[in-house]
Design an enzyme around this catalytic site. Structure first.
Site, PDB file in Angstrom:
ATOM      1  N   TRP A  97      53.002  15.856   9.835  1.00 46.34           N
ATOM      2  CA  TRP A  97      54.275  14.744  10.175  1.00 46.34           C
ATOM      3  C   TRP A  97      52.421  14.783  10.635  1.00 46.34           C
ATOM      4  O   TRP A  97      52.650  14.075  11.770  1.00 46.34           O
ATOM      5  CB  TRP A  97      55.164  15.872  11.457  1.00 46.34           C
ATOM      6  CG  TRP A  97      56.836  15.241  10.746  1.00 46.34           C
ATOM      7  CD1 TRP A  97      57.371  16.420  10.001  1.00 46.34           C
ATOM      8  CD2 TRP A  97      57.230  14.409  10.893  1.00 46.34           C
ATOM      9  NE1 TRP A  97      58.099  16.094   9.761  1.00 46.34           N
ATOM     10  CE2 TRP A  97      58.784  13.967  10.455  1.00 46.34           C
ATOM     11  CE3 TRP A  97      56.836  13.092  11.726  1.00 46.34           C
ATOM     12  CZ2 TRP A  97      59.801  13.319  10.525  1.00 46.34           C
ATOM     13  CZ3 TRP A  97      57.879  11.963  11.681  1.00 46.34           C
ATOM     14  CH2 TRP A  97      59.365  12.560  11.343  1.00 46.34           C
ATOM     15  N   TRP A 143      57.466  10.948  21.177  1.00 39.43           N
ATOM     16  CA  TRP A 143      58.597  10.619  22.079  1.00 39.43           C
ATOM     17  C   TRP A 143      59.024   8.933  21.849  1.00 39.43           C
ATOM     18  O   TRP A 143      60.168   9.293  21.679  1.00 39.43           O
ATOM     19  CB  TRP A 143      57.394  10.568  23.797  1.00 39.43           C
ATOM     20  CG  TRP A 143      57.758  12.173  24.527  1.00 39.43           C
ATOM     21  CD1 TRP A 143      56.704  12.185  24.509  1.00 39.43           C
ATOM     22  CD2 TRP A 143      59.316  11.517  25.069  1.00 39.43           C
ATOM     23  NE1 TRP A 143      57.375  13.274  25.771  1.00 39.43           N
ATOM     24  CE2 TRP A 143      58.601  12.711  25.896  1.00 39.43           C
ATOM     25  CE3 TRP A 143      59.783  10.711  25.527  1.00 39.43           C
ATOM     26  CZ2 TRP A 143      59.372  13.724  27.550  1.00 39.43           C
ATOM     27  CZ3 TRP A 143      60.885  11.741  26.431  1.00 39.43           C
ATOM     28  CH2 TRP A 143      60.200  12.659  27.356  1.00 39.43           C
ATOM     29  N   GLU A 161      55.044  19.796   8.116  1.00 34.21           N
ATOM     30  CA  GLU A 161      55.066  19.531   9.738  1.00 34.21           C
ATOM     31  C   GLU A 161      53.193  19.245  10.169  1.00 34.21           C
ATOM     32  O   GLU A 161      53.889  18.115  10.978  1.00 34.21           O
ATOM     33  CB  GLU A 161      55.175  21.149  10.406  1.00 34.21           C
ATOM     34  CG  GLU A 161      56.859  21.747   9.621  1.00 34.21           C
ATOM     35  CD  GLU A 161      57.308  20.115  10.890  1.00 34.21           C
ATOM     36  OE1 GLU A 161      57.672  20.077  12.021  1.00 34.21           O
ATOM     37  OE2 GLU A 161      58.678  20.023  10.249  1.00 34.21           O
ATOM     38  N   ASN A 198      58.379  23.333  19.938  1.00 31.83           N
ATOM     39  CA  ASN A 198      59.373  21.539  19.073  1.00 31.83           C
ATOM     40  C   ASN A 198      60.282  21.120  19.378  1.00 31.83           C
ATOM     41  O   ASN A 198      60.998  20.100  19.474  1.00 31.83           O
ATOM     42  CB  ASN A 198      58.320  21.747  17.948  1.00 31.83           C
ATOM     43  CG  ASN A 198      58.674  20.333  17.355  1.00 31.83           C
ATOM     44  OD1 ASN A 198      57.644  19.466  17.357  1.00 31.83           O
ATOM     45  ND2 ASN A 198      59.158  20.001  15.866  1.00 31.83           N
ATOM     46  N   TRP A 223      61.417   6.098  28.046  1.00 30.17           N
ATOM     47  CA  TRP A 223      60.408   7.523  27.718  1.00 30.17           C
ATOM     48  C   TRP A 223      59.101   7.628  28.102  1.00 30.17           C
ATOM     49  O   TRP A 223      58.116   9.067  27.645  1.00 30.17           O
ATOM     50  CB  TRP A 223      60.021   6.733  26.097  1.00 30.17           C
ATOM     51  CG  TRP A 223      59.671   6.138  25.328  1.00 30.17           C
ATOM     52  CD1 TRP A 223      60.333   5.189  25.986  1.00 30.17           C
ATOM     53  CD2 TRP A 223      58.392   5.755  25.018  1.00 30.17           C
ATOM     54  NE1 TRP A 223      59.308   3.864  24.793  1.00 30.17           N
ATOM     55  CE2 TRP A 223      58.401   4.443  24.542  1.00 30.17           C
ATOM     56  CE3 TRP A 223      57.690   6.492  25.530  1.00 30.17           C
ATOM     57  CZ2 TRP A 223      56.822   3.759  24.348  1.00 30.17           C
ATOM     58  CZ3 TRP A 223      56.259   5.931  24.561  1.00 30.17           C
ATOM     59  CH2 TRP A 223      55.859   4.391  24.139  1.00 30.17           C
ATOM     60  N   TRP A 234      65.523   0.015  31.238  1.00 31.98           N
ATOM     61  CA  TRP A 234      65.918   1.513  31.824  1.00 31.98           C
ATOM     62  C   TRP A 234      66.052   1.471  33.291  1.00 31.98           C
ATOM     63  O   TRP A 234      65.800   1.041  34.215  1.00 31.98           O
ATOM     64  CB  TRP A 234      63.954   2.114  31.657  1.00 31.98           C
ATOM     65  CG  TRP A 234      64.032   2.035  30.112  1.00 31.98           C
ATOM     66  CD1 TRP A 234      63.023   1.115  30.000  1.00 31.98           C
ATOM     67  CD2 TRP A 234      63.917   3.081  28.881  1.00 31.98           C
ATOM     68  NE1 TRP A 234      62.629   1.796  28.122  1.00 31.98           N
ATOM     69  CE2 TRP A 234      62.781   2.117  28.101  1.00 31.98           C
ATOM     70  CE3 TRP A 234      65.205   3.967  28.980  1.00 31.98           C
ATOM     71  CZ2 TRP A 234      64.011   2.986  26.701  1.00 31.98           C
ATOM     72  CZ3 TRP A 234      65.261   4.407  27.436  1.00 31.98           C
ATOM     73  CH2 TRP A 234      64.117   3.920  26.135  1.00 31.98           C
TER      74      TRP A 234
END
Length: 489
Positions: free
Chosen positions: A298, A403, A295, A362, A380, A327
């Site tokens: 990441w 996102w 993580e 998370n 988004w 969108w």
């Protein structure tokens, strides 16, 4: 003569390469060290920082000032409006305090990197040398590349390459520097204290502790507390991290260190070393410690991407064709999502957790982002902004990366039709509705199964904002249309 250390997103004295190097040089040369923090409020606001993040930064500054005072290093906290204003402010400080070197740690965001290059270009002709140090990631930003020299676009191969590089050259940290002792220190402090009186154009501010803010009191803002939290996590909870990290009701399922990492109150290298010690010394916890290290990588991955793909800092999607997605303009649906009133209990519990605590688990960040961008087909960017405005750990790299992953506009090997069902996620990760009951009290008295998916009318709780099947079909059509256009061109 003095060395000037410019603090930004590295508000600590331990494992701070810029501070450590400045102190070493000062001791060799018999000079002083001065620290500064230039608060660019307008710039932060334009970057969607909310009060939670700004206030947390101020609390971290308050602690930093005390930590530096113990090292006999004064901290000047000056208000400027924007990054552009930081450059003349720094040069003026150097002139007034007779500083010929500026030490700072690198930042990955585009505006910040452009500002640093402009500073170097203006400082060097004035006889002021600037040194920037690798700090924000485990490996130097932009250094994890394929054999052909191109960047990784997917996390898993990035992680494997990064792990190989770390194995060859283990992560090293810097100790806190020794106190800087020099005869003129006291008079230098008095000179600094009088700067705002002698130079009325300087706007000096005192950081605040915000003791009356309930969100702020949830999150430690001192180095001592940050290391204590790391020690607690690496004691017993890390043993369960691999199996428990996806369960939001488990308060000890995650490290809860993200605000400290975002503000630089704790370094990612310190976290890696702590996990590495567990991994090598405790076979029972080794797999969980390795999972947590994944993580941390990441987090690194998204920082490397900001450097290698500057368009990510300009609100652009990583997958360029997705900029053509149509969108929905649905302000009422967006508001219900923001307020935690979608009628989907786990989504609502997560959104209310964000507003109540300034933080979100998370897995729930993934779920709420998928819900907004896929089931509701709302841009988004709206969700990214909302998170930045409310998170204590607001951070462009992680927030934007997360996102875009959820919206299938970013670096992701999984097809766009990946979805996270809010009901299925609740069944898997909040089976008793414990987390839902904590943040959606309207459902607390219902049986666990109905907390997850209420049947019929529940007083005080809204009906679902959308039909999941219809939302999926709408999303599929929108992405297929963009895919067809991309193929045709």
């Amino acid at each position: 003569m003095a060395q000037l250390v410019w603090f930004r997103s590295d508000l600590r004295v331990h494992d701070n390469p810029a501070l450590f190097t400045a102190c070493q040089q000062a001791q060799q040369e018999g000079t002083d060290v001065i620290a500064c923090f230039l608060r660019p409020l307008e710039q932060w606001q334009s970057h969607n920082w909310g009060q939670n993040r700004i206030r947390y930064t101020e609390r971290c500054l308050l602690d930093l000032k005390e930590e530096l005072e113990a090292l006999h290093i004064p901290l000047i906290c000056q208000d400027v409006a924007t990054f552009a204003g930081q450059i003349p402010a720094l040069l003026q400080l150097c002139q007034r305090l007779n500083c010929h070197q500026i030490f700072a740690n690198e930042e990955p965001e585009l505006n910040e990197r452009q500002r640093d290059q402009q500073l170097i270009a203006q400082a060097e002709p004035a006889g002021i040398h600037c040194q920037l140090f690798h700090d924000q990631s485990l490996l130097p930003l932009g250094s994890v590349l394929k054999n052909d020299g191109t960047p990784y676009r997917v996390y898993t191969p990035f992680r494997k390459q990064a792990q190989q590089m770390i194995a060859q050259q283990p992560v090293q940290t810097f100790p806190a520097p020794a106190p800087v002792i020099s005869d003129p220190q006291q008079s230098l402090q008095l000179k600094i204290d009088s700067l705002s009186l002698d130079q009325p154009d300087l706007v000096i501010f005192q950081p605040q502790n915000y003791s009356d803010d309930p969100i702020q009191q949830r999150w430690p803002a001192t180095e001592k507390e940050a290391f204590h939290q790391l020690e607690l996590f690496c004691g017993q909870p890390i043993n369960r991290y691999k199996t428990q990290r996806d369960f939001p009701a488990d308060a000890k399922g995650t490290s809860l260190l993200s605000p400290m990492l975002a503000a630089g109150k704790l370094s990612v290298k310190s976290c890696w070393q702590a996990a590495e010690q567990i991994r090598l010394s405790d076979p029972a916890a080794a797999e969980s410690a390795s999972t947590w290290q994944g993580e941390l990588l990441w987090r690194d991955f998204y920082r490397h991407l900001l450097v290698l793909y500057p368009e990510l800092s300009r609100n652009q999607p990583f997958k360029k064709e997705t900029s053509n997605i149509q969108w929905r303009n649905a302000p009422d649906d967006l508001q219900r999502w923001q307020e935690g009133k979608t009628g989907f209990p786990l989504v609502d519990a997560a959104m209310r957790q964000l507003k109540e605590t300034g933080w979100m688990h998370n897995r729930l960040r993934m779920l709420t982002a998928v819900f907004l961008s896929k089931y509701l087909l709302i841009d988004w960017h709206e969700g990214e902004r909302w998170f930045m405005q409310h998170l204590v750990d607001a951070d462009l790299a992680s927030n934007n990366g997360g996102w875009q992953w959820a919206a299938s506009t970013g670096t992701d090997a999984v097809p766009y039709f990946r979805l996270l069902s809010p009901y299925r996620q609740a069944e898997r990760f909040d089976a008793q509705g414990e987390f839902i009951a904590r943040f959606v009290p309207e459902l607390a008295k219902l049986p666990a199964k109905q907390r997850i998916q209420p049947k019929g009318y529940v007083q005080g709780y809204p009906n679902p904002v959308a039909d999941l099947k219809e939302g999926k079909e709408r999303m599929m059509a929108a992405f297929k249309a963009v895919k067809s256009e991309s193929s045709a061109s």
